[in-house]
Design a protein around this motif. Sequence first.
Motif, mmCIF file in Angstrom:
data_model
loop_
_atom_site.group_PDB
_atom_site.id
_atom_site.type_symbol
_atom_site.label_atom_id
_atom_site.label_comp_id
_atom_site.label_asym_id
_atom_site.label_seq_id
_atom_site.Cartn_x
_atom_site.Cartn_y
_atom_site.Cartn_z
ATOM 1 N N PHE A 84 0.863 -1.062 -0.006
ATOM 2 C CA PHE A 84 -0.170 -0.008 0.006
ATOM 3 C C PHE A 84 0.892 1.168 0.122
ATOM 4 C CE2 PHE A 84 -3.402 2.368 2.837
ATOM 5 C CZ PHE A 84 -3.647 3.127 1.580
ATOM 6 N N HIS A 85 1.646 1.478 1.085
ATOM 7 C CA HIS A 85 2.460 2.743 1.226
ATOM 8 C C HIS A 85 3.518 2.394 2.390
ATOM 9 C CE1 HIS A 85 -0.465 3.779 4.139
ATOM 10 N NE2 HIS A 85 0.495 4.601 4.795
ATOM 11 N N ASP A 99 -5.111 3.007 -9.633
ATOM 12 C CA ASP A 99 -5.549 3.422 -10.982
ATOM 13 C C ASP A 99 -7.080 3.502 -11.129
ATOM 14 O OD1 ASP A 99 -5.333 3.971 -13.812
ATOM 15 O OD2 ASP A 99 -5.179 2.055 -14.517
ATOM 16 N N PRO A 100 -7.624 4.657 -11.484
ATOM 17 C CA PRO A 100 -6.815 5.826 -11.883
ATOM 18 C C PRO A 100 -6.796 6.896 -10.887
ATOM 19 C CG PRO A 100 -9.427 5.904 -12.360
ATOM 20 C CD PRO A 100 -9.019 4.535 -11.573
ATOM 21 N N ASP A 101 -7.111 6.734 -9.667
ATOM 22 C CA ASP A 101 -6.993 7.676 -8.444
ATOM 23 C C ASP A 101 -5.509 7.520 -7.672
ATOM 24 O OD1 ASP A 101 -9.715 8.470 -9.088
ATOM 25 O OD2 ASP A 101 -10.344 6.361 -8.238
ATOM 26 N N THR A 102 -5.423 8.782 -7.197
ATOM 27 C CA THR A 102 -4.130 8.919 -6.470
ATOM 28 C C THR A 102 -4.510 9.187 -4.971
ATOM 29 O OG1 THR A 102 -3.051 9.766 -8.489
ATOM 30 C CG2 THR A 102 -2.049 10.486 -6.106
ATOM 31 N N TYR A 103 -3.928 8.465 -4.099
ATOM 32 C CA TYR A 103 -4.137 8.545 -2.575
ATOM 33 C C TYR A 103 -2.814 9.373 -2.115
ATOM 34 C CZ TYR A 103 -8.222 5.413 -2.985
ATOM 35 O OH TYR A 103 -9.191 4.985 -3.172
ATOM 36 N N SER A 104 -2.925 10.406 -1.465
ATOM 37 C CA SER A 104 -1.802 11.001 -0.802
ATOM 38 C C SER A 104 -1.827 11.011 0.619
ATOM 39 C CB SER A 104 -1.582 12.340 -1.321
ATOM 40 O OG SER A 104 -1.145 12.159 -2.907
ATOM 41 N N LEU A 118 -3.427 12.620 7.373
ATOM 42 C CA LEU A 118 -4.229 13.468 6.536
ATOM 43 C C LEU A 118 -4.422 12.794 4.925
ATOM 44 C CD1 LEU A 118 -6.561 15.574 5.377
ATOM 45 C CD2 LEU A 118 -4.218 17.298 5.578
ATOM 46 N N TRP A 119 -5.140 11.964 4.393
ATOM 47 C CA TRP A 119 -5.456 11.651 3.127
ATOM 48 C C TRP A 119 -6.078 12.571 2.123
ATOM 49 C CZ3 TRP A 119 -3.031 7.443 1.360
ATOM 50 C CH2 TRP A 119 -2.559 6.417 2.402
ATOM 51 N N GLU A 120 -5.402 12.709 0.961
ATOM 52 C CA GLU A 120 -6.268 13.414 -0.082
ATOM 53 C C GLU A 120 -6.387 12.464 -1.119
ATOM 54 O OE1 GLU A 120 -7.698 16.463 -0.149
ATOM 55 O OE2 GLU A 120 -6.883 16.992 1.885
ATOM 56 N N VAL A 121 -7.640 12.006 -1.489
ATOM 57 C CA VAL A 121 -7.935 11.123 -2.687
ATOM 58 C C VAL A 121 -8.517 11.819 -3.724
ATOM 59 C CG1 VAL A 121 -8.979 8.926 -3.311
ATOM 60 C CG2 VAL A 121 -8.483 9.424 -0.928
ATOM 61 N N SER A 122 -7.612 11.756 -4.952
ATOM 62 C CA SER A 122 -8.285 12.538 -6.214
ATOM 63 C C SER A 122 -8.074 11.669 -7.559
ATOM 64 C CB SER A 122 -7.329 13.736 -6.256
ATOM 65 O OG SER A 122 -5.879 13.314 -6.335
ATOM 66 N N SER A 127 -12.844 11.560 -5.060
ATOM 67 C CA SER A 127 -12.314 12.739 -4.608
ATOM 68 C C SER A 127 -12.902 12.973 -3.175
ATOM 69 C CB SER A 127 -12.785 13.983 -5.580
ATOM 70 O OG SER A 127 -12.246 15.222 -5.092
ATOM 71 N N TYR A 128 -12.088 12.949 -2.193
ATOM 72 C CA TYR A 128 -12.439 13.252 -0.799
ATOM 73 C C TYR A 128 -11.172 13.110 -0.051
ATOM 74 C CZ TYR A 128 -11.575 8.291 -0.275
ATOM 75 O OH TYR A 128 -11.254 6.865 -0.429
ATOM 76 N N SER A 129 -11.198 13.666 1.251
ATOM 77 C CA SER A 129 -10.407 14.014 2.177
ATOM 78 C C SER A 129 -10.677 13.272 3.366
ATOM 79 C CB SER A 129 -10.108 15.328 2.698
ATOM 80 O OG SER A 129 -9.689 16.109 1.607
ATOM 81 N N LEU A 130 -9.630 12.577 4.137
ATOM 82 C CA LEU A 130 -9.671 11.661 5.155
ATOM 83 C C LEU A 130 -9.027 12.578 6.261
ATOM 84 C CD1 LEU A 130 -9.393 8.177 3.829
ATOM 85 C CD2 LEU A 130 -11.459 8.907 5.249
ATOM 86 N N HIS A 131 -9.474 12.686 7.272
ATOM 87 C CA HIS A 131 -8.597 13.595 8.450
ATOM 88 C C HIS A 131 -8.817 12.582 9.546
ATOM 89 C CE1 HIS A 131 -8.588 17.745 6.603
ATOM 90 N NE2 HIS A 131 -9.430 16.722 5.960
#
Length: 137
Positions: A84-85, A99-104, A118-122, A127-131
């Motif tokens: 995963f990371h 694919d096709p989304d990025t999780y940062s 703090l996750w940003e999914v785009s 398209s959402y944020s997880l805090h």
Amino acid sequence: MQTDPGARVLADFEGAWDLHRQIIHADGTTAMFQGVAVWTPEADGLIYRETGSLKMPQGAAMQSERQYRWAAGLDVYFDDGRFFHAVPARGGKATHWCDPDTYSVIYDFARWPVFTALWEVSGPRKSYSLHSHYSRR
């Protein structure tokens, strides 16, 4: 060899943590998760399991859970064994391409043993944020 006192190691996470999460969707709606995250020793690492109540913007609360495997070096794997990371030992950024989304994610360990992720999914599908806020039980 000295270890970096500001760096987290796998054993630092072992045990139970209170977990509070806010999920903010691109349209502004917000869901809330409240529960417990537990890192439990297993042969070559820790099993991370979170359980709790997820309250969606316009619905009743429901039970929610997820599980990952954490290994030495703070590498995180999905249940099926896929990578995963890697969690930065001093906190900081990591990414995952699904694919096709990025999780940062940005991990913040500055107030250890309280920490945040703090996750940003785009992408075209998500398209959402997880805090997420973790505090030792």
